[in-house]
Design an enzyme around this catalytic site. Structure first.
Site, PDB file in Angstrom:
ATOM      1  N   TYR B 108     -33.842  57.239  90.440  1.00  0.00           N
ATOM      2  CA  TYR B 108     -32.161  57.200  90.022  1.00  0.00           C
ATOM      3  C   TYR B 108     -32.188  57.369  88.701  1.00  0.00           C
ATOM      4  O   TYR B 108     -30.852  56.745  88.458  1.00  0.00           O
ATOM      5  CB  TYR B 108     -32.427  55.746  90.620  1.00  0.00           C
ATOM      6  CG  TYR B 108     -31.973  54.717  91.592  1.00  0.00           C
ATOM      7  CD1 TYR B 108     -31.673  55.398  92.673  1.00  0.00           C
ATOM      8  CD2 TYR B 108     -33.738  54.123  92.101  1.00  0.00           C
ATOM      9  CE1 TYR B 108     -31.732  55.261  94.442  1.00  0.00           C
ATOM     10  CE2 TYR B 108     -33.989  53.881  93.713  1.00  0.00           C
ATOM     11  CZ  TYR B 108     -32.953  54.274  94.697  1.00  0.00           C
ATOM     12  OH  TYR B 108     -32.730  53.971  95.847  1.00  0.00           O
ATOM     13  N   ASP B 170     -42.408  48.997  96.903  1.00  0.00           N
ATOM     14  CA  ASP B 170     -43.671  49.944  97.763  1.00  0.00           C
ATOM     15  C   ASP B 170     -44.530  50.069  96.721  1.00  0.00           C
ATOM     16  O   ASP B 170     -46.004  50.138  96.867  1.00  0.00           O
ATOM     17  CB  ASP B 170     -43.076  51.879  98.294  1.00  0.00           C
ATOM     18  CG  ASP B 170     -42.357  51.259  99.487  1.00  0.00           C
ATOM     19  OD1 ASP B 170     -42.743  50.065 100.310  1.00  0.00           O
ATOM     20  OD2 ASP B 170     -41.727  51.968  99.412  1.00  0.00           O
ATOM     21  N   HIS B 422     -38.320  63.310  92.343  1.00  0.00           N
ATOM     22  CA  HIS B 422     -37.921  62.758  93.516  1.00  0.00           C
ATOM     23  C   HIS B 422     -36.907  62.131  93.224  1.00  0.00           C
ATOM     24  O   HIS B 422     -37.015  61.509  92.518  1.00  0.00           O
ATOM     25  CB  HIS B 422     -39.211  61.495  94.322  1.00  0.00           C
ATOM     26  CG  HIS B 422     -39.169  60.268  93.746  1.00  0.00           C
ATOM     27  ND1 HIS B 422     -38.270  59.322  94.321  1.00  0.00           N
ATOM     28  CD2 HIS B 422     -39.754  60.131  92.893  1.00  0.00           C
ATOM     29  CE1 HIS B 422     -38.719  58.620  93.591  1.00  0.00           C
ATOM     30  NE2 HIS B 422     -39.199  58.533  92.794  1.00  0.00           N
ATOM     31  N   TYR B 503     -25.935  52.501  98.397  1.00  0.00           N
ATOM     32  CA  TYR B 503     -26.285  51.187  97.545  1.00  0.00           C
ATOM     33  C   TYR B 503     -26.954  51.402  96.044  1.00  0.00           C
ATOM     34  O   TYR B 503     -26.595  50.188  95.539  1.00  0.00           O
ATOM     35  CB  TYR B 503     -27.080  50.534  98.531  1.00  0.00           C
ATOM     36  CG  TYR B 503     -28.786  49.712  97.422  1.00  0.00           C
ATOM     37  CD1 TYR B 503     -29.649  51.075  98.498  1.00  0.00           C
ATOM     38  CD2 TYR B 503     -29.618  49.425  97.262  1.00  0.00           C
ATOM     39  CE1 TYR B 503     -30.928  51.614  98.066  1.00  0.00           C
ATOM     40  CE2 TYR B 503     -30.723  48.577  96.459  1.00  0.00           C
ATOM     41  CZ  TYR B 503     -31.291  49.915  97.009  1.00  0.00           C
ATOM     42  OH  TYR B 503     -32.960  49.944  97.184  1.00  0.00           O
ATOM     43  N   ARG B 504     -26.779  52.454  96.184  1.00  0.00           N
ATOM     44  CA  ARG B 504     -27.913  52.407  94.351  1.00  0.00           C
ATOM     45  C   ARG B 504     -27.813  53.742  94.654  1.00  0.00           C
ATOM     46  O   ARG B 504     -27.653  54.492  95.335  1.00  0.00           O
ATOM     47  CB  ARG B 504     -28.842  51.865  94.632  1.00  0.00           C
ATOM     48  CG  ARG B 504     -30.156  52.208  93.544  1.00  0.00           C
ATOM     49  CD  ARG B 504     -31.494  51.197  93.809  1.00  0.00           C
ATOM     50  NE  ARG B 504     -32.263  51.117  93.195  1.00  0.00           N
ATOM     51  CZ  ARG B 504     -33.459  50.857  92.728  1.00  0.00           C
ATOM     52  NH1 ARG B 504     -34.084  50.112  93.752  1.00  0.00           N
ATOM     53  NH2 ARG B 504     -33.881  50.650  92.199  1.00  0.00           N
TER      54      ARG B 504
HETATM   55  C1  FAD Z   1     -42.838  56.070  95.103  1.00  0.00           C
HETATM   56  C2  FAD Z   1     -42.218  54.965  94.992  1.00  0.00           C
HETATM   57  C3  FAD Z   1     -41.457  53.836  96.223  1.00  0.00           C
HETATM   58  C4  FAD Z   1     -40.001  52.895  95.248  1.00  0.00           C
HETATM   59  N1  FAD Z   1     -40.341  51.868  96.657  1.00  0.00           N
HETATM   60  C5  FAD Z   1     -39.354  50.925  96.479  1.00  0.00           C
HETATM   61  C6  FAD Z   1     -38.676  50.013  96.685  1.00  0.00           C
HETATM   62  O1  FAD Z   1     -39.658  49.721  97.944  1.00  0.00           O
HETATM   63  N2  FAD Z   1     -38.027  49.276  96.769  1.00  0.00           N
HETATM   64  C7  FAD Z   1     -37.456  49.404  95.555  1.00  0.00           C
HETATM   65  O2  FAD Z   1     -36.531  48.948  95.271  1.00  0.00           O
HETATM   66  N3  FAD Z   1     -37.012  50.815  94.189  1.00  0.00           N
HETATM   67  C8  FAD Z   1     -38.093  51.223  94.602  1.00  0.00           C
HETATM   68  N4  FAD Z   1     -38.579  52.509  94.048  1.00  0.00           N
HETATM   69  C9  FAD Z   1     -38.060  52.423  92.996  1.00  0.00           C
HETATM   70  C10 FAD Z   1     -38.284  52.230  91.582  1.00  0.00           C
HETATM   71  O3  FAD Z   1     -39.691  52.657  90.778  1.00  0.00           O
HETATM   72  C11 FAD Z   1     -38.338  50.351  91.712  1.00  0.00           C
HETATM   73  O4  FAD Z   1     -36.273  50.118  92.149  1.00  0.00           O
HETATM   74  C12 FAD Z   1     -38.277  50.169  90.415  1.00  0.00           C
HETATM   75  O5  FAD Z   1     -37.966  48.415  89.816  1.00  0.00           O
HETATM   76  C13 FAD Z   1     -37.400  50.476  88.898  1.00  0.00           C
HETATM   77  O6  FAD Z   1     -38.310  50.709  87.858  1.00  0.00           O
HETATM   78  P1  FAD Z   1     -37.652  49.058  86.717  1.00  0.00           P
HETATM   79  O7  FAD Z   1     -37.751  48.417  87.936  1.00  0.00           O
HETATM   80  O8  FAD Z   1     -38.884  50.024  85.633  1.00  0.00           O
HETATM   81  O9  FAD Z   1     -36.400  49.640  85.823  1.00  0.00           O
HETATM   82  P2  FAD Z   1     -35.961  49.772  85.021  1.00  0.00           P
HETATM   83  O10 FAD Z   1     -36.165  51.054  85.167  1.00  0.00           O
HETATM   84  O11 FAD Z   1     -36.478  48.522  83.594  1.00  0.00           O
HETATM   85  O12 FAD Z   1     -34.201  49.422  85.274  1.00  0.00           O
HETATM   86  C14 FAD Z   1     -33.700  49.493  85.976  1.00  0.00           C
HETATM   87  C15 FAD Z   1     -32.209  49.870  85.775  1.00  0.00           C
HETATM   88  O13 FAD Z   1     -30.989  48.643  85.702  1.00  0.00           O
HETATM   89  C16 FAD Z   1     -30.845  48.090  84.424  1.00  0.00           C
HETATM   90  N5  FAD Z   1     -31.197  47.120  83.452  1.00  0.00           N
HETATM   91  C17 FAD Z   1     -32.615  46.689  83.983  1.00  0.00           C
HETATM   92  N6  FAD Z   1     -33.017  45.917  82.813  1.00  0.00           N
HETATM   93  C18 FAD Z   1     -32.171  45.467  82.620  1.00  0.00           C
HETATM   94  C19 FAD Z   1     -31.830  43.755  82.170  1.00  0.00           C
HETATM   95  N7  FAD Z   1     -32.685  43.218  80.909  1.00  0.00           N
HETATM   96  N8  FAD Z   1     -30.533  44.220  81.218  1.00  0.00           N
HETATM   97  C20 FAD Z   1     -29.680  45.121  82.407  1.00  0.00           C
HETATM   98  N9  FAD Z   1     -29.102  46.087  82.911  1.00  0.00           N
HETATM   99  C21 FAD Z   1     -31.035  46.249  82.816  1.00  0.00           C
HETATM  100  C22 FAD Z   1     -30.602  49.335  83.630  1.00  0.00           C
HETATM  101  O14 FAD Z   1     -29.352  50.017  83.962  1.00  0.00           O
HETATM  102  C23 FAD Z   1     -32.003  50.251  84.732  1.00  0.00           C
HETATM  103  O15 FAD Z   1     -31.711  51.932  83.971  1.00  0.00           O
HETATM  104  C24 FAD Z   1     -39.599  53.336  93.875  1.00  0.00           C
HETATM  105  C25 FAD Z   1     -40.369  54.249  93.395  1.00  0.00           C
HETATM  106  C26 FAD Z   1     -41.158  55.017  93.924  1.00  0.00           C
HETATM  107  C27 FAD Z   1     -41.128  56.011  92.676  1.00  0.00           C
END
Ligand code: FAD
Ligand code: FAD
Lengths: 566, 566
Positions: B108, B170, B422, B503-504
Site C-alpha cells: 500500500y 497475517d 507486491h 477498501y484500501r
Molecule cells: C505478507 C503480508 C501479509 C499481510 N497481511 C495483512 C493482513 O492480514 N491484514 C492487514 O491489514 N494487512 C496486511 N498486510 C499489510 C501491512 O503489512 C499491514 O497492514 C501493516 O500492519 C501496515 O503497516 P504498519 O502497521 O507499519 O502501518 P504504517 O505504515 O505505520 O501506517 C500505514 C498508514 O497509516 C497511517 N498512519 C499510521 N500511523 C498513523 C498515526 N499514528 N496517525 C495517523 N495516521 C497514521 C499513515 O497514512 C500510514 O501511511 C500484509 C502485508 C504483507 C507483506
C-alpha cells in the site's frame, strides 16, 4: 388553517420579525404544499402528551416551562428533494431547523428543538418506507419514519421472522434511524444500534446529498430508469454489507450531531439464532449489586452473556406493575423496608437480572449452566424462566424484548406518579461492583434529597454499562419539575467529579454535559465547532445540539439556567 | 551528518527552495534534537528493502519509479509535545508532513508519502510504549510504535496470555495503531481492528490535542502530579471501555484520513475463549469457490464461523512453501493443470479454507459438527486438523494466527518471484458464490493478460468479504512493474464497472479509487475536502491521502499517470 397563515407563531426564531417569518413560511408552503406546513400559533397546539400520539412541537415531558422548547412550525418533507430544498431555503433565511424522525425521544426532549422557534422537520410523517429487507445479507434499508413496530410487523407479515429478528429498545414506537443516530440501545446481541447500522444517506446543511461507505460507489449491476434523482438511484449492493467504504469513515459525525439529516439508513438484522431462552435471576439484597456486577463482567466479556442484559432495581419492575399509589399512600421516597415489602409481594429481588441465551439447545445448555453456577454465589438468588410461571409480568415482556419483539409495556413506569413525566440520567461506568455501587449510592442519595424515588437499571454493554436512571415527576407541578431538574443537574456534576459522563441527554442539559467533556480546554468541542462552521456556515441545522454551537450563536446566552431554588 | 545539513534533499517538497527547506530543517532540529532529524540527500539512503528492517523514506515495493514517492527527511518526535510542535512548524512553513507508525504498510506504499518531498513523521521510533494492559477490562492502550509482536510478547512475558489474546494480521511486524487506522484486518473474532479500537488521542493539523470518546472527560479518580501536559494526564477509566462518548462520534474521520495524527489508541483484547481448535478444509475444484461461499455466508452470519476465516487460492499457500522456480521453470502464469499438480504435491485443494472454533469443548463440538456437515456438500472436501499432520505448513501458521500469535511466515509469498515486491488489490464483495466467482474470474482473466499469476484470498467479514489479490512482481524489472501497475489500474476500473470498490489502496491508486466513489458528483469527497480545508487550512497533513486534497493542491496536477504502455 387560514388564521395560521396570517397569525404569527407562538415563538419566533431568534432574529426573525413576523414579516420575514411569514415570507419563509410562504416559501416553505410553495415547496411542500399547504398540508405539509403547520405554524404553531396557539398554546392549544401544545396539547399532545402521550407516547402513542406524540407531540411534534414541544417536549411532552417538559422539565422547564412547557412553552420554552417549542417549534414555530412543523414542516413535513415528502421526499429527499423536499429536505434538500428546505435546507436551501433555511440557509437563505438563516432559519434554525430541527430534524427528527418520529419525536418519541422522551426523557431526552422528544421532538422539541434546542433553540425555541426553530422550525421542526418531521421526517417520519411522509418518509416512512421500508425500502428493502434482505434475507441473504440480513439487513434492512429504511426511511426515517420506520418504527421498530413497523419493521417487526413487516417481518411477521412476510413470514420472515423465522429467519430474521430486529433489535428493539424497551418500547417499540421510536424510529430505527432516530434511535440509532442518538446511539440508543436494545437488548439482543445486536443491542448497540449505532454499531449495527450500516450505510447512510445524508442531506448536509448545504442541502447537498451524500451516501456513506459503499453507498458512495455507483452500482451498474442495479440498473434503473434514466433521469432519477441521486436519492432515487438504487444503492450499491454492498452499501448495507460493509460500513467503512474508502477514505475517512464519516458516519460517526452524523450521530448525536447537527451536521446532517439522515434520509436512509441500513440496519443489520440478527439471523434467527436457532433457539432462545429468556430468564430472570432475582437478587435479594441491595448490596448484591456489587457481587452481581463482578459476576457479570467476565461472563459478558466471554460472550457467555451474548446479549445486552439488564440489572433492574425493584422499583423499575414495581412501577411497570402499578403506580406508586397502588403500593403506598406516602409521598416521600420509599425506604428499604417498603422496598423489601414490594419485592416480597412481587416475588422479585431488590435487583433483578434479565438475560437470555441464544442458539441451538446444546449451546444454550452450556451457557445457562455457566450463568447459573456463577450467580449461585449470591445467597438467595433465584432462577426463573418465563415458561415456568405467570407471576412476573416484566419477565414476560422482556422475554419478548430480548428476542426483538417490540412492546409498549414498559411505558407504565412513567405513570409511577400522577401526570407522570420522565427525564433520563444516563452515565457510563465500568462494569465493576465498586463503580456500580458507588454510582448507585451517589444517585440514591441525591434522589432522596430531591424527594424522588430511585428507579433505575444497568444495561450491560461489551465492556461498560449504561446506568439508566428514570427520574419520574409530575409534569403539572412546578415544584416537582424543579426538583427533577435540580436532581439531574446535581447528578451530572457529582458524576463529573467521579470521572463519569453521560452518553446522551435532554435538551436542557446538553451544555452542562458538553462542558464536562473538557479535556484540554474542551478541545473536542472546538473540533466539532470547527466542523460545524465549515459545513453549516449559516448555523441553521439544530444549533446547540449536544452542546455544539455554530459561530452565529452565543453559547453563554443560550444556556438553560437551573431551577430557581429548591 | 554535517554534509546532510548543508546538502539539500534529493527531492524538495513542492514550492520549497533549498534555503527555505534548510531553515525548516534547522528549526526541526531545534525541536527534536540532531539525532531525530535525518535529511535524505542521497539515493543510497533509499536502500532498505526488507520487511524486517523497513525503509522509513520510500516505498520498498515501488510500482512507479523508486525515487518518486520519497520523503525529503525523516523526523522522529520523542513525545506528543514534539508532534504538536512539529505540526506548528509545518504550518508555519506550509510543509507537507506524512505520519506513519512503523512503515510496514507494504503493498500500500509502505512509509512513503503521497507528495514527494514531504517530511516523514516517524512516530514509532521513540513513541513505542505499551501504556496499559488492563485484564479486567480486556484492553490495551498503546503508542504508535507498538507492534503486534510487542503486545503479544508483553502478554507472554507477563503471563497474561492465558487471559487475553490479541488479534494479528497475517504478519506481526506492523503497528497496532497504523493497521487499525488503515482499517486492516486480522483473523480471530476480533479481526475488524477498526471496530475493536476504543478511544484515541489525536494531534490535529493545527497542533491541537484531543482525546475522543470518554477520553474527553477528565477523571479525578486518577490523581496525578500537577503540571503535567494534557497528553501526560491519565485517561478517563472508561476511555477504553466505551467508544462513543457524548456528541458527534469523531473517531472514524481519523481513519484512512489526513485529519489527525493518532498518538495513543485503545484496542480491545479478546478474553481467552476457554478452548480453541483450528482447522483446514481443502476444496478440490476451482468452481468449489462458488459453493463454498454460499455455505460460508449463513454460517458466518450465524456466528457458527466465529472469526474471520479465509478461503485461500492454492497459489497463495504454494507461494508460502516455495518460490515459483521451485515449482516450474515457466515464466507465464500457471495453468489449471499445473495448479492441480501443485495442489496434489502439497496435499491441498484448489481452494483452502482456514478457520477455527472457539470456546469450551461442548461448544466447539457443536460448531465443528455444523461446519463439517455444511462443507461435506462439496465433493472431495477434506477436513484437516493441525494436530493430525505436519504436512501443511500454512495450517500450522494459521493455527497460530487464528489465536492471535504473530508470525512472519507469510512473508514468504512475496518472494514468489525474484526481487519480489507486491501490490494489494482489495475489493469488497457480497459473500455469495455468484459475486465471488465473478470477481475471481474477472481478476484471473486480467492477471493472465498481464502475465501475472493469480495469488489471492477471500477474508470473510460479518456480511462481506475482502478479496485480497496479491500482485507479486520483480521490483527491479521495469516492464514487470509496469504490468503490475497496468493490472491494478485495469482491475480497479473493471471492478467499478461491476459496482465493486476497494477498501484500501496504494499511494499510486488513491485518486483513481476515490474517483470511483462518485455518487452524486463525488459529494462525499467534497465533504471530506471541506472538512480538510477547515481543519488544515495550510494543507500540510498528508495531502492527497486517499484522494482527499486540500485546496492549496491541484488534484489533477498530482495524478499518477498509468504505465507508459504495455
Ligand atoms: C505478507 C503480508 C501479509 C499481510 N497481511 C495483512 C493482513 O492480514 N491484514 C492487514 O491489514 N494487512 C496486511 N498486510 C499489510 C501491512 O503489512 C499491514 O497492514 C501493516 O500492519 C501496515 O503497516 P504498519 O502497521 O507499519 O502501518 P504504517 O505504515 O505505520 O501506517 C500505514 C498508514 O497509516 C497511517 N498512519 C499510521 N500511523 C498513523 C498515526 N499514528 N496517525 C495517523 N495516521 C497514521 C499513515 O497514512 C500510514 O501511511 C500484509 C502485508 C504483507 C507483506
Ligand atoms: C419507557 C421508555 C423506555 C425507553 N427505553 C429506551 C431504550 O431501551 N433504549 C433507548 O435507546 N431509548 C429508550 N427510550 C427513549 C426513546 O423513547 C427512544 O430512544 C426512541 O427511540 C427515541 O425516539 P425516536 O426514535 O422517535 O427519535 P426522534 O425523536 O425521532 O429523534 C431523536 C433525535 O435524534 C435526531 N434525529 C432523529 N432523526 C434524525 C434524522 N433522520 N436525521 C438527523 N437527526 C435525527 C434528532 O436530534 C432528534 O431530536 C425509552 C423511553 C421510554 C419512555
Amino acid at each position: 388553517k387560514g388564521s395560521q397563515h396570517s397569525g404569527g407563531p407562538l415563538t419566533l426564531p431568534p432574529g426573525f420579525t413576523s414579516e420575514v417569518y411569514d415570507e419563509f413560511i410562504a416559501a416553505a408552503r410553495q415547496i411542500l404544499g399547504e398540508q405539509n406546513v403547520t405554524v404553531i400559533t396557539d398554546v392549544a397546539q401544545l396539547s399532545l402528551e402521550h407516547y402513542t400520539d406524540p407531540s411534534k412541537v414541544h417536549d411532552m415531558h417538559n422539565v422547564v416551562e412547557k412553552t420554552y422548547f417549542v417549534a414555530s412550525a412543523v414542516l413535513c418533507p415528502r421526499d429527499v428533494k423536499d429536505v434538500q430544498d428546505i435546507m436551501k431555503l433555511c440557509n437563505q433565511f438563516e432559519m434554525p431547523v430541527w430534524p427528527f424522525s418520529i419525536g418519541r425521544n422522551t426523557g431526552y426532549g422528544g421532538a422539541a428543538p434546542r433553540v425555541p422557534g426553530s422550525v421542526a422537520l418531521d421526517l417520519g410523517k411522509n418518509m416512512n418506507k421500508i425500502l428493502e429487507v434482505n434475507v441473504e445479507g440480513a439487513f434492512a434499508l429504511v426511511e426515517p419514519g420506520v418504527t421498530f413496530f413497523d419493521l417487526h410487523e413487516y417481518l411477521v407479515k412476510n413470514n420472515l421472522r423465522d429467519q430474521l429478528w430486529i433489535d428493539v429498545p424497551d418500547i417499540g414506537g421510536g424510529s430505527i434511524i432516530g434511535n440509532a443516530v442518538e446511539r440508543g440501545v436494545g437488548y439482543t446481541p445486536y443491542g448497540d444500534h449505532w454499531m449495527m447500522h450500516c450505510g447512510m444517506e445524508v442531506v448536509l446543511p448545504s442541502g447537498e446529498l451524500i451516501r456513506t461507505g459503499m453507498g458512495a460507489l455507483p452500482d451498474p449491476s442495479r440498473p434503473h430508469p434514466d433521469g432519477l434523482r441521486p436519492d432515487q438511484v438504487p444503492g450499491n449492493r454492498a452499501w448495507q454489507l460493509f460500513n467503512y467504504g474508502f477514505g475517512p469513515y464519516n458516519d460517526g459525525i452524523f450521530s448525536q450531531s447537527n451536521l446532517g439529516i439522515v434520509t436512509k439508513m441500513g440496519i443489520w438484522l440478527m439471523p434467527n439464532p436457532g433457539g432462545y431462552q429468556a430468564y430472570l435471576i432475582t437478587l435479594p439484597r441491595d448490596e448484591d449489586l456489587h457481587t452481581a456486577l463482578d459476576i457479570i463482567r467476565p461472563l459478558r466479556l466471554q460472550m457467555v452473556l451474548q446479549n445486552v442484559p439488564t440489572l433492574r432495581h425493584i422499583l423499575l419492575d414495581a412501577a411497570v406493575s402499578g403506580n406508586k399509589k397502588s403500593y403506598t399512600q406516602k409521598d416521600e421516597p420509599l425506604d428499604d423496608e417498603e422496598l423489601d415489602a414490594i419485592a416480597k409481594k412481587l416475588k422479585l429481588g431488590r435487583w433483578n437480572f434479565y438475560g437470555a441465551v441464544y442458539g441451538p439447545e446444546p449451546v444454550r445448555k452450556v451457557l445457562w449452566s455457566v450463568i447459573k453456577e456463577a450467580f449461585s454465589k449470591i445467597e438467595g438468588a433465584q432462577f426463573i424462566l418465563p415458561e415456568e410461571t405467570k407471576d412476573h409480568p416484566v419477565l414476560q415482556t422482556r422475554s419478548g424484548t430480548l428476542q426483538g419483539i417490540p412492546s409498549l409495556d414498559e411505558l407504565a413506569w412513567v405513570n409511577w406518579l400522577p401526570n407522570g413525566a420522565h427525564l433520563f440520567f444516563s452515565p457510563i461506568a465500568k462494569i465493576t461492583g465498586d463503580d456500580g455501587m458507588l454510582q448507585y449510592s451517589m444517585t440514591k442519595k441525591r434522589c432522596k434529597e430531591a424527594g424522588v424515588d430511585f428507579i433505575g437499571t444497568f444495561t450491560i454493554g461489551m465492556r461498560e454499562m449504561h446506568h439508566i436512571v428514570c427520574i419520574v415527576f409530575d409534569r403539572y407541578n412546578k415544584e416537582k419539575r424543579d426538583r427533577a431538574h435540580w436532581l439531574i443537574r446535581t447528578l451530572i456534576q457529582d458524576a463529573a467529579e467521579h470521572g463519569w459522563g453521560e452518553y446522551r441527554t435532554h435538551l436542557a442539559l446538553m451544555d452542562q454535559i458538553a462542558d464536562t467533556y473538557s479535556f484540554n480546554d474542551n478541545a473536542q468541542r472546538k473540533l466539532n465547532e470547527t466542523m460545524k462552521n465549515a459545513l453549516d456556515p449559516k448555523g441553521i441545522l439544530a444549533p446547540g445540539k449536544n452542546g455544539v454551537w455554530p459561530s452565529n450563536y452565543d453559547r453563554e446566552a443560550w444556556r438553560i439556567p437551573g431551577p430557581d431554588s429548591l
